[in-house]
Design a protein around this motif. Sequence first.
Motif, short mmCIF file in Angstrom:
data_model
loop_
_atom_site.label_atom_id
_atom_site.label_comp_id
_atom_site.label_asym_id
_atom_site.label_seq_id
_atom_site.Cartn_x
_atom_site.Cartn_y
_atom_site.Cartn_z
N LYS A 45 6.78 6.50 20.18
CA LYS A 45 6.60 7.55 19.17
C LYS A 45 5.48 8.52 19.56
N CYS A 46 4.66 8.10 20.51
CA CYS A 46 3.52 8.92 20.94
C CYS A 46 3.62 9.38 22.39
N GLU A 64 6.57 4.87 39.69
CA GLU A 64 5.93 6.11 39.23
C GLU A 64 6.78 6.79 38.16
N THR A 65 6.10 7.36 37.19
CA THR A 65 6.77 8.08 36.12
C THR A 65 5.84 9.13 35.53
N ASP A 66 6.41 10.11 34.87
CA ASP A 66 5.62 11.10 34.13
C ASP A 66 5.49 10.62 32.70
N LEU A 67 4.25 10.58 32.21
CA LEU A 67 4.00 10.23 30.82
C LEU A 67 3.63 11.52 30.08
N THR A 68 4.43 11.88 29.08
CA THR A 68 4.19 13.08 28.29
C THR A 68 3.66 12.65 26.94
N LEU A 69 2.44 13.07 26.64
CA LEU A 69 1.81 12.70 25.38
C LEU A 69 2.37 13.59 24.26
N GLY A 74 -3.33 6.99 19.01
CA GLY A 74 -3.86 6.42 17.77
C GLY A 74 -2.81 6.37 16.68
N TYR A 75 -1.86 7.32 16.71
CA TYR A 75 -0.77 7.32 15.73
C TYR A 75 0.22 6.18 15.96
N CYS A 76 0.12 5.55 17.10
CA CYS A 76 1.00 4.40 17.41
C CYS A 76 0.26 3.07 17.25
N GLY A 77 -0.91 3.12 16.60
CA GLY A 77 -1.65 1.89 16.32
C GLY A 77 -2.77 1.57 17.29
#
Length: 132
Positions: A45-46, A64-69, A74-77
């Motif tokens: 969700k984040c 390897e991967t791209d992580l898109t914020l 914090g919204y995911c706990g």
Amino acid sequence: MVKEKQMAVPMFANLRAFFLSCGLIFSSLVTANEQQVLLENGLEKCVKAGAITLSERNNLLLAETDLTLLQSIGYCGCKSAVASYAVVDDEELIRHEMFILKDSRRMSFVISNDILRDSEVSGVNVRLSCGN
């Protein structure tokens, strides 16, 4: 009488062919193993994760991967910007590391070289979650 110089070109041509064939073998090995790494995104969700590609650097196998914020983790706990990943094989923890995730970034998850080359291993999971 003119002396002919012996050229080393054939040796380099053979050496170049050797490295090219090694690269092709490695490429096929990585392609065959790509489907053996599954990313379990506990922060979906984040954080949006792209497709995983495998590469090898300094004798380490990397997923390897791209992580898109999408929003703060914090919204995911999560209690801070510290995230973690765990490499798991049949519920056995292989590796666990924490990292800061404040912005979108390219991430390299370290996976043991031996684990995917073991004929009894069908694959590994990389679990992305809060670090605390």
